[in-house]
Design an enzyme around this catalytic site. Structure first.
Site, PDB file in Angstrom:
ATOM      1  N   ILE A  11      63.914  39.778  38.064  1.00  0.00           N
ATOM      2  CA  ILE A  11      63.658  39.258  36.716  1.00  0.00           C
ATOM      3  C   ILE A  11      64.255  40.174  35.658  1.00  0.00           C
ATOM      4  CG2 ILE A  11      61.389  40.359  36.483  1.00  0.00           C
ATOM      5  CD1 ILE A  11      62.436  36.885  35.164  1.00  0.00           C
ATOM      6  N   ARG A  34      62.256  52.338  41.623  1.00  0.00           N
ATOM      7  CA  ARG A  34      62.412  53.021  42.904  1.00  0.00           C
ATOM      8  C   ARG A  34      63.834  52.876  43.431  1.00  0.00           C
ATOM      9  NH1 ARG A  34      57.803  50.610  46.624  1.00  0.00           N
ATOM     10  NH2 ARG A  34      58.576  48.741  45.579  1.00  0.00           N
ATOM     11  N   LYS A  87      54.861  38.837  32.055  1.00  0.00           N
ATOM     12  CA  LYS A  87      53.700  38.048  32.478  1.00  0.00           C
ATOM     13  C   LYS A  87      53.514  38.131  33.991  1.00  0.00           C
ATOM     14  CE  LYS A  87      55.760  34.706  34.794  1.00  0.00           C
ATOM     15  NZ  LYS A  87      55.391  34.224  36.138  1.00  0.00           N
ATOM     16  N   ASP A 165      51.739  32.641  39.937  1.00  0.00           N
ATOM     17  CA  ASP A 165      52.825  33.365  39.275  1.00  0.00           C
ATOM     18  C   ASP A 165      53.685  32.396  38.458  1.00  0.00           C
ATOM     19  OD1 ASP A 165      54.645  35.991  39.225  1.00  0.00           O
ATOM     20  OD2 ASP A 165      55.942  34.266  39.643  1.00  0.00           O
TER      21      ASP A 165
END
Length: 303
Positions: A11, A34, A87, A165
């Site tokens: 995203i 990471r 979100k 989601d």
């Protein structure tokens, strides 16, 4: 203003990085991830290290999954930085309330973003409904988890929200456009036998509004909100990008969505105003679905 982006995944690369690059308000000054990086931008693996190295960065935008996001947001606020949350704004309602209190105590901006509210036709739908009575509604939000979250097992872990989601995007639009609030009355949740979060959900709300969420739809994706009103039918199609009134297209665009540029413009506005924007109404509906939901086990799911 200088900004750091935390969580360089799909995203972030698909939406956040292009939106920041195109904005006159922001300069991407650092990343934290990471594994992910952005070419030409200083990269760190720990947010504390980035915050220490870049006192000039005013804003931290968090694109991490919900569960680890709280600790990163808290670190940024404690370091005196404004925070923008992808979100859903957190893994729990309580932790977002904590962040909101922290931001207020430090005169910092906290922005809990809902990108689907920025879709082309949402504002027009809200304006049209403002003086009308909604009699019933049907939300159909069906997409392919393998397309949008390929190999991302975290979406089916506790706190990953599963089908909520994407489903929370529909709820963010619903709570934005309705002239009067509704609340959940029942829910049916389908959990793959080998997973910890639902892959499908059917919800019932007051006001005769029903919702059908499913993460197993292949081919064309469906993101529709259809409402019956005292002035006739109204529908939002394509995730809020096309408005139909009486079955005819009234407004909107079927081109590439410009939701994330609008979010970053809104964040710049909030920082300049010294304000926050933390609306948890969509997340309340999701929490209520888990509280009221009748659970059904379905076939195992693998990416």
């Amino acid at each position: 203003m200088k900004l750091a982006l935390v969580g360089i995944g799909k995203i972030a690369l698909d939406q956040h990085v292009p939106a920041i690059a195109a904005s006159p308000d922001w300069e991407l000054a650092a990343t934290v991830s990471r594994h992910g990086t952005v070419e030409g931008v200083p990269a760190y693996t720990q947010i504390e290290e980035m915050l220490s190295a870049h006192p000039e960065i005013e804003v931290v935008s968090l694109c991490l999954p919900p569960v680890p996001r709280f600790l990163a947001a808290r670190a940024a606020l404690e370091a005196g930085r404004h925070v923008m949350l992808e979100k859903p704004p957190g893994a729990t309602l309580a932790e977002v309330h904590t962040l909101e209190a922290m931001a207020a105590a430090r005169d910092l901006t906290l922005f809990a973003t809902w990108h689907s509210r920025m879709a082309h036709a949402v504002a027009a739908a809200k304006a049209w409904l403002a003086d009308r009575k909604v009699q019933s509604g049907r939300i159909t939000w069906r997409e392919d988890v393998r397309k949008w979250h390929p190999g991302q097992d975290w979406v089916f872990e506790p706190g990953g929200m599963g089908v909520f989601d994407p489903g929370i995007n529909a709820l963010s639009i619903l709570t934005e456009i309705l002239p009067a609030p509704v609340h959940l009355t029942s829910a049916e949740l389908e959990f793959p036998a080998n997973r910890q979060a639902p892959i499908a959900a059917r919800l019932s709300f007051t006001g005769a509004i029903e919702a059908d969420f499913d993460w197993r739809q292949e081919g064309p994706q469906t993101w529709d909100i259809a409402l019956e009103t005292d002035a006739g039918p109204m529908a939002l199609r394509l995730g809020g990008n096309v408005l139909e009134i009486g079955g005819a297209k009234a407004e909107g665009a079927e081109s590439i969505m410009e939701e994330y540029p609008a979010l970053y413009a809104r964040m710049a506005e909030l920082v300049r105003q010294g304000a926050s924007d933390v609306d948890l109404a969509p997340m309340v509906h999701v929490a209520d679905a888990f509280l009221l939901g009748r659970r059904t086990a379905v076939e195992d799911f693998e990416f």
